[in-house]
Structures are given as structure tokens and as C-alpha cells.
Design an enzyme around this catalytic site. Structure first.
Site, PDB file in Angstrom:
ATOM      1  N   GLY B  71       0.784  -1.232   0.000  1.00  0.00           N
ATOM      2  CA  GLY B  71       0.000   0.000   0.000  1.00  0.00           C
ATOM      3  C   GLY B  71       0.814   1.278   0.000  1.00  0.00           C
ATOM      4  O   GLY B  71       0.247   2.378  -0.015  1.00  0.00           O
ATOM      5  N   GLN B  72       2.163   1.156  -0.034  1.00  0.00           N
ATOM      6  CA  GLN B  72       2.949   2.388  -0.020  1.00  0.00           C
ATOM      7  C   GLN B  72       2.699   3.212  -1.277  1.00  0.00           C
ATOM      8  O   GLN B  72       2.383   2.663  -2.329  1.00  0.00           O
ATOM      9  CB  GLN B  72       4.451   2.062   0.032  1.00  0.00           C
ATOM     10  CG  GLN B  72       4.905   1.564   1.361  1.00  0.00           C
ATOM     11  CD  GLN B  72       5.992   0.524   1.176  1.00  0.00           C
ATOM     12  OE1 GLN B  72       5.727  -0.578   0.711  1.00  0.00           O
ATOM     13  NE2 GLN B  72       7.213   0.882   1.532  1.00  0.00           N
ATOM     14  N   THR B  73       2.882   4.517  -1.151  1.00  0.00           N
ATOM     15  CA  THR B  73       2.634   5.416  -2.279  1.00  0.00           C
ATOM     16  C   THR B  73       3.344   4.934  -3.536  1.00  0.00           C
ATOM     17  O   THR B  73       2.801   4.992  -4.631  1.00  0.00           O
ATOM     18  CB  THR B  73       3.171   6.826  -1.945  1.00  0.00           C
ATOM     19  OG1 THR B  73       3.122   6.985  -0.532  1.00  0.00           O
ATOM     20  CG2 THR B  73       2.355   7.883  -2.625  1.00  0.00           C
TER      21      THR B  73
END
Ligand SMILES: Nc1nc2c(ncn2[C@@H]2O[C@H](COP(=O)(O)OP(=O)(O)O)[C@@H](O)[C@H]2O)c(=O)[nH]1
Ligand SMILES: [Mg+2]
Lengths: 932, 183
Positions: B71-73
Site C-alpha cells: 500500500g505504499q505510495t
């Protein structure tokens, strides 16, 4: 019952033909995205994809990326064999696809929980997906894999760690203990069933991988490496032969850092020469012999001859690779000390007829080197017998060896030239081959005066029937350059003019230029006039270029009668330094601001006379013999540091490349110097020295110096490298003080310091002096001064509030001596030239230091900047005497200078007697009296 | 008997069919924890997911292919590479992370606009309910603007992956919807 069956073929064409690229791409994209995954078909398609890539095909980045993402979806299937194929595909695609990092989590999961079968694959592919920011997250995984009992897993983890070093050395450095443990731990495969008892239980390759990694981790720590060698050379610690070879290489590294260490290793090296592995024997013999080329006095005679006899024995082993490898090492030795391997001649001779052509060719070239003046003709007749059987490549190698022979034994030029002429005329071959022969003959023309005219005549014969434009043009150029000074210029005019009549326009153009040089012959007016007549005729040629060249030549000839410029244009006495000319021209073209109104300034480009060019060529040849004997072993130590590259890519390069880069470097220094505003008013640069190291290469600040001479100025350039990792140096300068302040004739003008030197940067500081015209000699004591400032690890810049503190660091002195005013130069006949020169000076020296003859010779060549002639740059072994012949010209006024140095080595030390003659009396006496 | 029925069932629901389910959401929401809670029934220690995890599990006789994407940018742009053939999306929200509700909402609606996800059902977990100060399911629903969603079956369930609460309720709902709509 009628039986009719048909079984669909499973798309594998028996011929092994591959469908076309687009079909493979489409099949992959469709199949990989199917759900559920058809493992068998996916594997088949991946293997096709891999074959396609292995054939050299590739995909554009967007397609490769699409392929990568669809392959990443196969992680949902748990089949080990499919997973192995997926890893192979990821490895191949990582080079052409973007975003491979998306596989990271899945790979790490396999490393942690996968079966032993796929763990090694998973570990190895970490190399391709990790980067600086993610490497740390694999630390624990890698660490525990390194200590795994399973050799494949441990090896994979070690290799990956090795490859990650340039990406994240901080992480990998924490594995030192585990890596060390992996060498000690003799890992074995687990035998699963009875059948496997036929397989080896282990190859112990893990030891090799672990040793390779630990060496990288500890390479800056000499003591640690010594300990490593001690630990693993004793007893039976290493079982893997590659690991043992690696250990030999570590010893090689150590003795190059500290040459005195060789005596500590003598027993060890001797035992390795008897190793049961040929690879270890070979590597050891290589180490000993290559070390001896530069430090012969440190290598005991026994050790050296043991190494040679190991190689000698290897020449008769049944394995062709061993024979070849041993030959290669012997061949290198033969370039510098052929007399040391004469004992191998019987074996070498029997290899001339070896069924392997590589071996026989090497044997012959080695024999050519060990050959003495006595057996040259018999060797050459041996070669002639089998020469036509070998391929072009080998022919070129042989020609090269013959060419060296002609430089080493100029008095034996006749059989050599006969051989070259014979193969030039009577054998078939491609451009490279013919060119190498012509090159060898041209070399004879340039460097052996007594052979010159005969060699040129042979070339004339050859161009009557030569199919290669490039070669023809070269020969025509040579004829034009040398022909006018021969006894029969008209002969060459005839041959050149034949070309004008018979050949294409490229060659006709070259012929015109060559021809025009005969028009200025002073003592043969009829010839000069008929050349003009010929040129007039050519100015009607149908080709523009040919016509233009003829016309302009005629103009020059006409003007040359009144004006020396015309002569200079026709028959230039100088050539420009090509690399700096090219650089200047490029920057002139690109920085054009006024539509080329300002003419190109050619004065700042170094010019060389004919003799200087020859001297440089010869010097380069002498050096390339030398450096080609250096082993890759010495290189892999200091050049792997370059960041971003894979470690292994840095471990191998050719020696000649190195020479070339040194050349480039000195041009670079000169360019940088001349671009500095303050030096512009000093006028043109007269001479630049080579680069002298002024510190140990392992020092915190590595400094080397270059001396630049102008007519009335001297500039000392100090190149400083900051090898610290966490400190910047501000305001770095060098304080030079004359050793003898009272009588110094130099006046310091200014210093250009380096503002800031960040870690691992190199930059130059300059100190400029005013000097009276003429030769001034001086010795400078040097001190590096600077302010150290600690770096903020986040910004990699100094802390703002840190003022730093002043410090200084003493570096070696730099001596401006008579040699700095000399450029090396070439003469064909040294003795005659020496006898002709006036102003003899004689001086005698005693050298107390323990130096070898070769070291004294090398030092004399460097100190005098002269060219060693008649192959006197090598000390003959087993003798204690040597005569060195040096020749050069004054950089200030171009006067000739020649030097004969007799060197005698005895128990008390080394005695030198130098006898110098020169057109410039002071230079001659300064040189003779300032040799050491 | 049991065997007979279950094989009937298999034929009815097509046992060969694997259902693709994506677990999406911002980093640290609890996606990976939920995936392994579903697969092995335990809480595992997680590291930020660089890429994705994929596991196959059987739930109520259905074979599920569950993809947990990082889910990291930096990884969100790659979500779309895995959208094709998706039966359902499980969107996980850290109910205590009030600051990033807006970001979560934006990512959610952006994702749902994608053509390939038009037929996918949506289950939202308002996760980390065990934490003090966690927003309730209806508060999260409001923050995410779920009521705006038309033409799609959706549900929001309060959950705690750590305690194992709410997870199977949510999944039961999802499976029912999929059976109704897609099989
Ligand atoms: N208190 C609490 N912590 C949770 C819950 N679910 C996950 N976590 C924690 O939140 C952190 C991130 O979880 P992770 O599954 O890696 O999130 P992801 O980035 O969405 O995959 C971990 O430390 C989990 O232990 C939950 O329901 N309650
Ligand atoms: Mg995660």
C-alpha cells in the site's frame, strides 16, 4: 470396431524451431494471465521466452514490463518447477523491464518458507530486485541463508551478498562473521536415497564463494587478510580448488601492497607449486613470475626456478587447457626475461606441432622471444613451414612476435624482412592480417635505418597489387614521407605515379600528396621538375578531390621557392597531439558564438617533431611489453571500487587499455591546467612530467604530483584524493618550500587551493613559481594543509556549526631536475650520434640502497626523461652489469643529448658511471650530475 | 452422503473456477495481517509489503486466490496491473488513522472507476477496532463516502485482524454476493 485415434501434439515442434517473437509474446501474455494457472504450459512458454532472449532477441521496455507483470502472477501457483522457471525469467527480464521490485515480497517469502529446491533460485534473484532502499529488508534472510547447512542455499546467499556489495555495502558488511563461518563449515548435500551415493557429497564451492566475499569485506584491512591466509592455508582447511586459487590471489594482493612480505610467503608458495590441483599450481606460478618482473631482487632464484619448472612440467600434461595456460604464462615471461625460460625450449619446440593450433602458435611466439641472435633464422624457417596452415588470427599473433623480434635484434633484420615479404606476397588473408604485416614492415622502415630502403622497395612491390584501400593509403603516405630522403627517390616517384594511373580516386588523392613531397628535393632538380610536370597532368583528373589536391600542391610548391611556409605545408615537420587537438576542436565547434569569426587557436596544442613521435611510439611499445606481463591479479585489488558496477565487471581489463588511459590522463591534466586563467600569461607549456606518487596509496590523503614547465615559470600540480568517508577537507593547499632556501632561484607567485574536497573526490591544487630562463633545478619539501570538517551523514555536507580544525600532513618531496627539461627522442644509430655530439661530461655514483639492476634502470629512464635505445631498458638476468643507452632533446631549445650509463652491481651496492654528451653544454653537465 | 452433496455442490459452483480477490488499502492498514489470518488462522509479524503476497485458500468449498498488494505510495500505481478478472476487492482501512481517511477515500474511488473492476463486489474492513479511538464502521463509511457508490454491491464491516473479529463475517457476506451475482 474401427479404430481411429488422433492425439493432439503438444505444440512442441520436434525440430526445436522457435515460433516468431510476436507469437511467443502473445502466447505468454494470454497464458500467464489465465486462471487457474496451467503450470505445464506456462513452463513451456517461459522456456521459449528464455530461448528467444538467449538468442539475442529482446523486447522494447513496455513489452518487457508487461511480460514481467504477467509472469509475476505465476507466483500464485505453488509448483516448484514452475517457480524455478519464473526465477529464470525474472533474472532475464530484470535488465530490460521496469518495476521488477514488485516481485520483492514474493521472492522474500520463498527465501523464508520455500522448499530447499527453490530457495537458491529465490536468493539469487534478490540481486536483481533489491536496491539501496530495500536491501536492508533482506538482511536477516540473507544472513540466515549464509549459515544454512545446505551448500546450494549458502552459496546462493553468498553470491547474492557479493553482488549486492556495490548496492548496499553497509548491510553486507554485517555478515563478516557468518561468511567466515561458511568457509570453515564443510557443507554437504543431504543424500536422499541410495542411488545418490554415486554423486559427490559436496564440491565445497561454498568455500570459494565465502572466501570471495570475505576478501571484499576485508580488503582494506591488511592484518585481517594476513590472518585469513594464515588460517586457511594451514592443514586441510580448504577443500575446493577455486577457493585455493582465490587464496593465492589474496596473497598476490598482499605482496603487491607490501613487497617485503614475499619472503614470509616463500614456503607457502613453494608448497602451492606442488598442489594436487593444476589450477593452484598455475596461479601460484603466475603470481611468482609476474611479481618477479617488477621486483626481481625480492624473489629468490630457487622460488623462481621452481615456478618455471612447474610450468615446464605442465607443458607436457595431456590436458590441452593446462598446456595452454602454462604457455601463456611462459609467453609473458618471455617478453621481459626470455633468458629465464630457455630451459623450457625443448618442451616448447615439441609443442610447435601440437594438434591444438592455439598451443602451437603460442609455443612458436614464445620461442621467438626466447630465441637468441643465433637461432633466429632457423626459427623463422620453422615458422615458414607451418605458417600457411594456421588461421588469420594466429598468423597475426605470429607476425606480432616477429615484429618484436625485429625491434630486439635490429642486426638480424634481413631474415625477418625476407620472411615478412614472403608472407606478404605469397599468402592469402584478410585486411587485418595484411595490415599487420605491413605494419611490421613499416616499423622496420621507421626504426632500423640500415633496412629502410630495402623494406620500402618491398612495400612498393606490394602496392602494385593490393586490394585494400586503407593499406595502400598508409604505404603511399610512408613513401611520401621517407622517399625524398632516400638514395633513389625516382624509384618511389615511379611507383607512386603508377597508382595515379591505375587506381580509384581515394588512392589517387593519397598518391598526389605523396608525390608532391618529392617536388622539393634539393639536389635533384630534374626529378623535382618532372614531379611538377606529373602534378600538372593530374590537375586534369576527373575527380574533384584529386584535382583539388594537385592544384593546391602546385600552389604550395610554387610559393615554397620564396617562402618557407609553403614548404612547411607540403612537408610538415610537426604533428599535433591528436587527442588534445580533437578535444580543442570539439569545444571550438560547440562553443561557437560568433559564426567562427575568431579563428581556431592552434598554438596551445602540443606539437611533436618526427623524432619525438617515434620516441613516444617506441616508448609505448616498450611499456606495453612490460605491462602486458602484469597479471590481472594485481588489478583486481584496486579497481573494483567503482560504484554502480557489478564487482566482476571491474576485475578484468587489458593492459593496453591501461596505458591508453594514462595517456589520456596526462592530456587531461594539461587541458585542465591550460584552462585556468592565471596560467594563460605564462605562455605555452614546454614540458610536463609524468605523475609521481607522493604518498602511500593507502594513506588517508593520496597525493601525486606533476611538474609543468613554462619558459619562465614552473607550476607544480598536486592531485589530492580524500579517501576518508566521513570528513570533508576545506581550503586544501600545498606549502612548498625549497630545500635550500638561501640559493633558491625560484620565486613563489601564488597557490590555487582546492575549496572543498568531499570523500573519495580527487582535485588538483597548483603552486606557481617564477623562474629565470634556462635550466633551474630545485628540490621541494611539501606539506599538505587543510581544514577538516565532519560530514552530516544525512546531507553528506559539513555541519554548519562545525568550524573544523586546521591540520597538516607531510607528503614526499618533489624534485625538479635536469630530466624535466628533456623530451625523449629517437635516433636510428645511437653510437654514431653519440660520437658526433660535443661537450662530454662524466660522473660516477654509488647507490647504497638495495635496489635491483632493473629498478636502477627504470629510475634512470624516469629521471632523465630520455628514451632507452637498442633494447637496453631491460636488465639481463644472471649478470651484474648493464649498459643503458639514453637519448633525448632539450625541451627548451631542441638540442640533442645522449647518455651512456654503465651500471655494475656488487656486494657493496651499485656503482654507476654516466657519460653524457650534448649540444647544450650546461644541460649535458646538469643531466650527468643530477642523475640519482 | 456428505460426499455426494459436496460433489453436487462442486459441479454446481464449478470447482475448477478460482476466484480472484484483491486486498487493497493504504500501507499499514492491516492487509497482510488479514491475508494470513484467513490462510493460516494466526497473526503473523509483517514487514511493509514491497510488491505483493498471493495465497490460495479454500473457503466454504470455494477456491480463493487472494492477492495482498503493498500500500505504499510508490507501489499503489502498480495495483492496476493486477485488476483483470477480479471477482471482489477487499479494501482495508486503519480506523485509527484519521489523518489519512481522505487519502484512503481518494484511492478507493479512483480504483473503482477502473473498467476492469466494474463487476467486482466491494468489502470494506474498518480495521483495528480493538484500538482505543478507532472510528466506528459507520463513521468510516461516511469518511469514505460509500453511500455514493451505485451499481455495485458493497458492505462495510468493523474488524480487528489481531483479535480475529469481523473477518469471517465480512468474508461470508462477500462469498454470498459473489455466488449470487457471478457464478
Ligand atoms: N491493533 C491492531 N493492529 C493491527 C491490526 N491489523 C494489523 N495491525 C498491525 O498493523 C501493522 C501493519 O499491518 P500489515 O498487515 O503489515 O499492514 P499492510 O501494510 O496493510 O499489509 C502491523 O504492526 C500489524 O500488527 C488490528 O486489527 N489491530
Ligand atoms: Mg502488507
Amino acid at each position: 470396431m474401427s479404430a481411429q485415434t488422433y492425439k493432439k501434439k503438444y505444440e512442441i515442434s520436434p525440430s526445436g524451431d522457435l515460433p516468431d517473437k510476436m507469437t511467443i509474446y502473445q502466447d505468454c501474455m494470454n497464458t500467464f494471465n489465465e486462471s487457474p494457472v496451467n503450470a505445464k504450459r506456462c513452463r513451456l512458454l517461459i522456456s521459449r521466452l528464455l530461448r528467444l532472449l538467449a538468442n539475442g532477441d529482446t523486447f522494447p521496455q513496455n513489452e518487457a514490463t508487461a511480460l514481467f507483470f504477467s509472469i509475476s502472477k505465476l507466483f500464485q501457483h505453488q509448483s516448484d518447477s514452475l517457480r524455478q522457471s519464473v526465477y529464470l525469467a525474472i533474472k532475464e527480464l530484470s535488465g530490460i523491464s521496469e518495476d521488477v521490485l514488485m516481485a520483492t515480497s514474493s521472492i522474500m517469502k520463498d527465501v523464508q518458507n520455500g522448499s530447499d529446491l527453490i530457495k537458491p533460485n529465490a536468493l539469487r534473484s534478490l540481486t536483481y530486485v533489491l536496491d539501496e532502499s530495500t536491501a536492508f529488508s533482506a538482511e536477516r534472510l540473507l544472513k540466515s541463508a549464509v549459515v544454512s547447512k545446505n551448500p546450494s542455499i549458502s552459496s546462493a546467499a553468498l553470491c547474492t551478498s557479493y553482488n549486492l556489495l556495490p548496492i548496499s555495502d553497509v548491510t553486507i558488511k554485517r555478515f563478516a562473521n557468518e561468511t567466515q563461518e561458511a568457509i570453515v563449515d564443510l557443507k554437504q548435500f543431504v543424500l536422499l536415497d541410495e542411488a545418490s551415493e554415486f554423486y559427490p557429497t559436496s564440491t565445497f564451492t561454498t568455500q570459494y564463494h565465502a572466501l570471495g566475499l570475505i576478501y571484499q569485506l576485508k580488503r582494506n584491512d591488511k592484518m585481517a587478510l594476513l590472518k585469513l591466509v594464515n588460517q586457511f592455508s594451514s592443514g586441510n582447511a580448504l577443500k575446493n580448488q577455486f577457493a585455493m586459487v582465490q587464496l593465492v590471489k589474496i596473497v598476490d594482493d598482499l605482496i603487491h601492497r607490501d613487497t617485503q612480505l614475499i619472503s614470509n610467503f616463500e614456503t607457502l608458495l613453494t608448497s602451492w607449486l606442488d598442489s594436487k590441483y593444476e589450477s593452484v599450481q598455475l596461479e601460484t606460478a603466475k603470481l611468482i613470475t609476474s611479481f618477479a618482473t617488477h621486483h626481481s631482487h625480492l624473489v629468490g632464484n630457487r622460488l623462481f626456478s621452481n615456478a618455471v619448472s612447474t610450468l615446464q612440467t605442465m607443458l607436457s600434461t595431456p590436458r590441452v587447457t593446462s598446456r595452454f595456460a602454462a604457455l601463456r604464462v611462459l609467453n609473458r615471461i618471455s617478453m621481459v626475461s626470455p633468458e629465464k625460460i630457455v630451459v623450457c625450449n625443448p618442451e616448447l619446440e615439441s609443442l610447435i606441432n601440437d594438434s591444438n593450433r592455439n598451443v602451437s602458435t603460442y609455443a612458436i611466439t614464445t620461442l621467438l622471444k626466447t630465441g637468441t641472435a643465433k637461432n633466429i633464422s632457423s626459427l623463422i624457417s620453422t615458422i615458414t613451414k607451418f605458417f600457411h596452415e594456421v588461421s588469420d588470427d594466429f598468423k597475426i599473433i605470429i607476425i606480432d612476435a616477429v615484429r618484436t623480434l625485429s625491434l630486439n635484434f635490429p642486426q638480424e633484420w634481413k631474415p625477418i624482412l625476407d620472411f615478412l615479404t614472403d608472407v606478404l606476397k605469397n599468402s592469402e588473408g584478410g585486411f587485418n592480417y595484411k595490415n599487420s604485416i605491413v605494419e611490421a614492415i613499416i616499423e622496420i622502415v621507421s626504426f632500423i635505418p640500415q633496412a629502410k630502403e630495402l623494406a620500402m622497395e618491398q612495400l612498393c612491390d606490394f602496392i602494385e597489387d593490393c586490394e585494400f584501400n586503407e593499406i595502400l593509403v598508409r604505404v603511399l603516405h610512408l613513401l611520401g614521407k621517407e622517399g625524398p630522403h632516400t638514395s633513389t627517390p625516382s624509384l618511389y616517384v615511379r611507383h607512386i605515379y603508377n597508382r595515379v594511373v591505375l587506381e580509384n580516386s581515394i588512392i589517387r588523392s593519397a598518391a598526389v600528396v605523396a608525390l608532391s613531397k618529392f617536388a622539393l628535393i634539393k639536389n635533384n632538380t630534374p626529378l623535382a621538375e618532372s614531379v611538377v610536370g606529373l602534378l600538372k597532368r593530374i590537375s586534369d583528373d576527373e575527380d574533384d578531390e584529386v584535382r583539388d589536391r594537385a592544384t593546391i600542391s602546385l600552389k604550395f610548391i610554387d610559393s615554397a621557392k620564396k617562402n618557407p611556409v609553403g614548404e612547411e605545408l607540403l612537408h610538415s615537420k610537426y604533428t599535433y597531439d591528436l587527442s588534445s587537438l580533437e578535444k580543442k576542436l570539439t569545444s571550438y565547434m560547440s562553443s561557437n558564438s560568433d559564426a567562427f569569426k575568431t579563428p581556431f587557436d592552434v598554438t596551445s596544442i602540443p606539437k611533436y617533431t618526427e623524432d619525438e613521435v617515434k620516441a613516444m611510439e617506441l616508448k609505448k611499445k616498450q611499456q606495453s611489453f612490460n605491462s602486458s606481463t602484469e597479471e590481472l591479479g594485481t588489478k583486481f585489488t584496486d579497481e573494483a571500487e567503482e560504484t554502480g558496477k557489478r564487482l566482476d565487471s571491474a576485475t578484468y581489463h587489458g593492459a593496453n587499455l591501461d596505458e591508453h588511459s594514462k595517456d589520456l590522463q596526462s592530456t587531461k591534466y594539461i587541458d585542465e591546467l591550460l584552462s585556468i586563467e592565471q596560467f594563460k600569461e605564462f605562455g605555452s607549456l614546454i614540458n610536463s612530467s609524468k605523475t609521481f606518487p607522493l604518498t602511500e596509496t593507502e594513506a588517508e590523503f593520496v597525493v601525486n604530483g606533476v611538474k609543468h614547465l613554462f619558459k619562465e615559470h614552473v607550476v607544480l600540480q598536486f592531485n589530492i584524493t580524500n579517501t576518508l568517508t566521513d570528513v570533508a577537507l576545506d581550503n586544501v593547499a600545498v606549502v612548498c618550500s625549497s630545500e635550500d632556501q638561501e640559493s633558491s632561484e625560484l620565486k613563489e607567485l601564488f597557490t590555487i587551493p582546492v575549496d572543498r574536497l568531499l570523500p573519495s573526490e580527487e582535485s588538483a591544487c597548483y603552486v606557481a613559481f617564477k623562474k629565470p630562463e634556462g635550466v633551474v633545478m630545485e628540490s621541494f619539501l611539501n606539506n599538505l594543509t587543510f581544514t577538516t570538517r565532519e560530514l552530516n551523514p544525512d546531507t553528506k555536507l559539513p555541519f554548519d556549526d562545525d568550524e573544523g580544525f586546521q591540520d597538516e600532513y607531510e607528503i614526499d618531496p618533489l624534485v625538479l631536475n635536469a630530466g624535466d627539461y628533456i623530451k625523449s627522442s629517437f635516433v636510428g644509430d645511437f653510437s654514431a650520434s653519440f660520437d658526433e655530439l660535443p661537450n662530454e661530461n662524466v660522473a660516477v655514483y654509488n647507490v647504497q640502497e638495495s635496489m635491483s639492476l632493473q629498478e636502477v634502470i627504470d629510475k634512470l629512464i624516469v629521471n632523465t626523461s630520455c628514451l632507452a635505445l637498442e633494447n637496453t631498458q631491460y636488465a639481463q638476468n644472471e649478470t651484474n652489469q648493464h649498459t643503458l643507452k639514453l637519448f633525448g632533446k632539450s625541451a627548451l631549445n631542441g638540442t640533442k643529448i645522449a647518455l651512456i650509463v654503465k651500471i655494475v652491481k656488487s656486494k657493496k651496492g651499485i656503482a654507476l658511471k654516466a657519460q653524457g654528451r650534448g649540444e647544450d653544454a650546461t644541460l649535458s653537465s646538469d643531466l650527468v650530475n643530477g642523475l640519482m | 452422503m456428505g460426499n455426494f452433496f459436496s460433489s453436487m455442490f462442486d459441479r454446481l459452483w464449478g470447482v475448477n473456477k478460482e476466484l480472484r480477490i484483491l486486498i487493497l488499502g493504504l500501507d499499514g492498514a492491516g492487509k497482510t495481517t488479514i491475508l494470513y489470518r484467513l490462510q493460516i488462522g494466526e497473526v503473523v509479524t509483517t514487514k511493509p509489503t514491497i510488491g505483493f503476497n498471493v495465497e490460495t485458500l479454500t473457503y466454504k468449498n470455494l477456491k480463493l486466490n487472494v492477492w495482498d498488494l503493498g500500500g505504499q505510495t510508490s507501489i499503489r500505481p502498480y495495483w492496476r496491473c493486477y485488476y483483470a478478472d477480479t471477482a471482489a476487492v477487499i479494501f482495508v482501512v486503519d480506523s485509527t488513522d484519521k489523518d489519512r481517511m481522505g487519502t484512503a477515500s481518494k484511492e478507493l474511488h479512483l480504483m473503482l472507476q477502473e473498467e476492469e473492476l466494474q463487476d467486482a463486489a466491494l468489502l470494506v474492513f474498518a480495521n483495528k477496532q480493538d484500538q482505543p479511538g478507532a472510528l466506528s464502521a459507520s463513521e468510516v463509511s461516511k469518511e469514505l463516502n460509500l453511500v455514493e457508490l451505485k451499481d455495485r454491491s458493497w458492505s462495510i464491516v468493523a474488524s480487528s485482524a489481531i483479535k480475529g473479529e469481523g473477518i469471517s463475517e465480512g468474508l461470508d457476506w462477500l462469498i454470498d454476493v459473489i455466488k449470487d451475482e457471478q457464478l
